[in-house]
Motif scaffolding. Structure first.
Motif, PDB file in Angstrom:
ATOM      1  N   THR A  83    -103.716  50.998 -39.472  1.00 39.25           N
ATOM      2  CA  THR A  83    -102.763  50.902 -38.360  1.00 39.25           C
ATOM      3  C   THR A  83    -102.073  52.243 -38.111  1.00 39.25           C
ATOM      4  OG1 THR A  83    -101.054  50.116 -39.899  1.00 39.25           O
ATOM      5  CG2 THR A  83    -102.342  48.451 -38.755  1.00 39.25           C
ATOM      6  N   MET A  84    -101.820  53.007 -39.178  1.00 38.84           N
ATOM      7  CA  MET A  84    -101.225  54.333 -38.998  1.00 38.84           C
ATOM      8  C   MET A  84    -102.148  55.238 -38.192  1.00 38.84           C
ATOM      9  SD  MET A  84     -99.463  55.249 -42.657  1.00 38.84           S
ATOM     10  CE  MET A  84     -98.084  54.300 -43.305  1.00 38.84           C
ATOM     11  N   THR A  85    -103.435  55.209 -38.532  1.00 35.43           N
ATOM     12  CA  THR A  85    -104.406  56.039 -37.820  1.00 35.43           C
ATOM     13  C   THR A  85    -104.532  55.612 -36.363  1.00 35.43           C
ATOM     14  OG1 THR A  85    -105.654  56.356 -39.882  1.00 35.43           O
ATOM     15  CG2 THR A  85    -106.799  56.846 -37.826  1.00 35.43           C
ATOM     16  N   LEU A  86    -104.526  54.296 -36.136  1.00 36.00           N
ATOM     17  CA  LEU A  86    -104.676  53.785 -34.770  1.00 36.00           C
ATOM     18  C   LEU A  86    -103.462  54.074 -33.895  1.00 36.00           C
ATOM     19  CD1 LEU A  86    -106.395  50.335 -35.466  1.00 36.00           C
ATOM     20  CD2 LEU A  86    -107.452  52.431 -34.599  1.00 36.00           C
ATOM     21  N   THR A  87    -102.304  54.301 -34.490  1.00 31.51           N
ATOM     22  CA  THR A  87    -101.118  54.648 -33.707  1.00 31.51           C
ATOM     23  C   THR A  87    -100.939  56.154 -33.573  1.00 31.51           C
ATOM     24  OG1 THR A  87     -99.758  54.480 -35.714  1.00 31.51           O
ATOM     25  CG2 THR A  87     -99.869  52.542 -34.288  1.00 31.51           C
ATOM     26  N   LEU A  88    -101.498  56.909 -34.529  1.00 31.72           N
ATOM     27  CA  LEU A  88    -101.310  58.358 -34.516  1.00 31.72           C
ATOM     28  C   LEU A  88    -102.340  59.083 -33.654  1.00 31.72           C
ATOM     29  CD1 LEU A  88     -99.648  60.727 -35.835  1.00 31.72           C
ATOM     30  CD2 LEU A  88    -101.491  60.863 -37.510  1.00 31.72           C
ATOM     31  N   PHE A  89    -103.615  58.802 -33.852  1.00 27.37           N
ATOM     32  CA  PHE A  89    -104.662  59.591 -33.215  1.00 27.37           C
ATOM     33  C   PHE A  89    -104.768  59.408 -31.695  1.00 27.37           C
ATOM     34  CE2 PHE A  89    -105.749  60.701 -37.395  1.00 27.37           C
ATOM     35  CZ  PHE A  89    -106.622  61.787 -37.344  1.00 27.37           C
ATOM     36  N   PRO A  90    -104.446  58.236 -31.136  1.00 27.88           N
ATOM     37  CA  PRO A  90    -104.458  58.146 -29.670  1.00 27.88           C
ATOM     38  C   PRO A  90    -103.452  59.077 -28.989  1.00 27.88           C
ATOM     39  CG  PRO A  90    -104.581  55.954 -30.622  1.00 27.88           C
ATOM     40  CD  PRO A  90    -104.303  56.896 -31.753  1.00 27.88           C
ATOM     41  N   GLN A  91    -102.475  59.587 -29.726  1.00 30.29           N
ATOM     42  CA  GLN A  91    -101.503  60.514 -29.163  1.00 30.29           C
ATOM     43  C   GLN A  91    -102.017  61.961 -29.161  1.00 30.29           C
ATOM     44  OE1 GLN A  91     -97.313  59.918 -30.404  1.00 30.29           O
ATOM     45  NE2 GLN A  91     -98.072  58.311 -31.735  1.00 30.29           N
ATOM     46  N   ILE A  92    -103.200  62.170 -29.738  1.00 26.70           N
ATOM     47  CA  ILE A  92    -103.752  63.515 -29.860  1.00 26.70           C
ATOM     48  C   ILE A  92    -104.962  63.657 -28.942  1.00 26.70           C
ATOM     49  CG2 ILE A  92    -104.695  65.224 -31.448  1.00 26.70           C
ATOM     50  CD1 ILE A  92    -103.389  63.649 -33.737  1.00 26.70           C
ATOM     51  N   ALA A  99    -101.019  60.246 -44.327  1.00 30.73           N
ATOM     52  CA  ALA A  99    -100.232  59.725 -45.449  1.00 30.73           C
ATOM     53  C   ALA A  99     -98.898  59.238 -44.914  1.00 30.73           C
ATOM     54  CB  ALA A  99    -100.025  60.807 -46.508  1.00 30.73           C
ATOM     55  N   MET A 100     -98.194  58.464 -45.716  1.00 36.38           N
ATOM     56  CA  MET A 100     -96.946  57.873 -45.271  1.00 36.38           C
ATOM     57  C   MET A 100     -95.950  58.921 -44.777  1.00 36.38           C
ATOM     58  SD  MET A 100     -94.346  55.463 -47.481  1.00 36.38           S
ATOM     59  CE  MET A 100     -95.622  54.288 -47.882  1.00 36.38           C
ATOM     60  N   SER A 101     -95.769  59.981 -45.573  1.00 39.37           N
ATOM     61  CA  SER A 101     -94.777  61.006 -45.217  1.00 39.37           C
ATOM     62  C   SER A 101     -95.212  61.810 -43.997  1.00 39.37           C
ATOM     63  CB  SER A 101     -94.537  61.934 -46.408  1.00 39.37           C
ATOM     64  OG  SER A 101     -95.760  62.405 -46.935  1.00 39.37           O
ATOM     65  N   ALA A 102     -96.481  62.253 -43.983  1.00 38.93           N
ATOM     66  CA  ALA A 102     -96.974  63.053 -42.858  1.00 38.93           C
ATOM     67  C   ALA A 102     -96.995  62.227 -41.571  1.00 38.93           C
ATOM     68  CB  ALA A 102     -98.367  63.598 -43.165  1.00 38.93           C
ATOM     69  N   TRP A 103     -97.420  60.954 -41.667  1.00 39.71           N
ATOM     70  CA  TRP A 103     -97.474  60.088 -40.485  1.00 39.71           C
ATOM     71  C   TRP A 103     -96.074  59.890 -39.897  1.00 39.71           C
ATOM     72  CZ3 TRP A 103     -95.231  55.332 -39.425  1.00 39.71           C
ATOM     73  CH2 TRP A 103     -95.714  54.657 -38.301  1.00 39.71           C
ATOM     74  N   THR A 104     -95.108  59.617 -40.766  1.00 37.90           N
ATOM     75  CA  THR A 104     -93.737  59.403 -40.300  1.00 37.90           C
ATOM     76  C   THR A 104     -93.210  60.627 -39.582  1.00 37.90           C
ATOM     77  OG1 THR A 104     -93.338  57.955 -42.210  1.00 37.90           O
ATOM     78  CG2 THR A 104     -91.406  58.749 -41.007  1.00 37.90           C
ATOM     79  N   TYR A 105     -93.429  61.791 -40.170  1.00 35.17           N
ATOM     80  CA  TYR A 105     -92.924  63.029 -39.583  1.00 35.17           C
ATOM     81  C   TYR A 105     -93.614  63.326 -38.248  1.00 35.17           C
ATOM     82  CZ  TYR A 105     -90.113  67.209 -40.377  1.00 35.17           C
ATOM     83  OH  TYR A 105     -89.150  68.173 -40.317  1.00 35.17           O
ATOM     84  N   CYS A 106     -94.928  63.099 -38.175  1.00 37.20           N
ATOM     85  CA  CYS A 106     -95.661  63.347 -36.926  1.00 37.20           C
ATOM     86  C   CYS A 106     -95.217  62.397 -35.822  1.00 37.20           C
ATOM     87  CB  CYS A 106     -97.168  63.201 -37.160  1.00 37.20           C
ATOM     88  SG  CYS A 106     -97.916  64.589 -38.029  1.00 37.20           S
TER      89      CYS A 106
END
Length: 250
Positions: free
Chosen positions: A99-108, A125-132
């Motif tokens: 779910t983290m990947t599916l929410t992060l990568f569509p923004q790129i 990762a949890m920390s990198a995903w949160t910060y991004c």
């Protein structure tokens, strides 16, 4: 003329990725990396406590790169579980990264001359995903991928020496300190969501956390599920219908 235009576009894309990458590295060093160092030191100390080789513990940090999964890995190794059971348990524990990947990568957006995305998924990762997720709205689209790769890379690289340091220092500090370090990373993740402006999210965190103290006394095996999914979802629904009712009255 067309070749010259493509060459300039490609050069611009490469330059953007490089500058965004180093921006991610810089911000990662002062943002999620210190939090990750604390967690990985706790993991290193835990690995020492169950008698794992320090370099095997470091390999786990490199290959799994997810503290909850790493903890499950070490605990199951310490009790002699089979390789298939360990792999399945770690995979289930790390399912949240889908779910983290599916929410992060569509923004790129897709850019020229970028590293293969399938390889960089491991950097989520949890920390990198949160910060991004917090920083992406402030960045131009063409800078987001390099920024993510920069933060993910520095977090991954810094976790390796942190694991070794925690392993070698485990005899020098009380055991409660080393295990407390494991909770720094999820606490950072949790506190990041208190910054969101949505009131129901904040209320769900507060009531879910407070109720977990009560449920742990009577239902220790299911306290996290009851307080997190049960109470958190209930508070969210109550707030949702309250806001809906308020809007209808206005």
């Amino acid at each position: 003329m067309e070749e010259l235009k493509n060459s300039k576009t490609e050069s611009l894309s490469t330059s953007s990725f490089r500058s965004a990458f180093w921006l991610g590295v810089k911000n990662g060093l002062v943002g999620p990396a210190p939090v990750l160092v604390a967690g990985m030191m706790g993991f290193g100390a835990m690995s020492h406590g169950v008698g794992l080789d320090p370099f095997f513990a470091t390999f786990i940090s490199l290959s799994v790169f997810a503290l909850p999964g790493q903890v499950v890995f070490v605990e199951m190794v310490s009790v002699g579980a089979s390789a298939s059971a360990i792999a399945f348990a770690v995979a289930i524990t790390s399912a949240r990264f889908l779910t983290m990947t599916l929410t992060l990568f569509p923004q790129i957006p897709k850019e020229l001359k970028e590293p293969p995305r399938l390889l960089t998924v491991h950097l989520v990762a949890m920390s990198a995903w949160t910060y991004c997720m917090l920083e992406f709205p402030k960045l131009k689209n063409e800078l987001r991928y390099g920024y993510f790769v920069g933060i993910g890379t520095i977090c991954l690289l810094i976790s390796l020496p942190a694991t070794l340091i925690g392993y070698w220092l485990s005899d020098a500090v009380p055991i409660w300190v080393t295990y407390a370090l494991l909770f720094v990373n999820p606490l950072f993740f949790l506190m990041s969501f208190t910054e969101v402006p949505i009131r129901s999210n904040q209320l769900a965190i507060v009531f879910g956390g407070v109720s977990s103290i009560y449920f742990f006394q009577y239902y220790p095996s299911n306290a996290l599920l009851i307080s997190g999914v049960g109470v958190g979802s209930l508070i969210y629904l109550i707030d949702f219908f309250f806001r809906k009712f308020s809007r209808s009255k206005n």
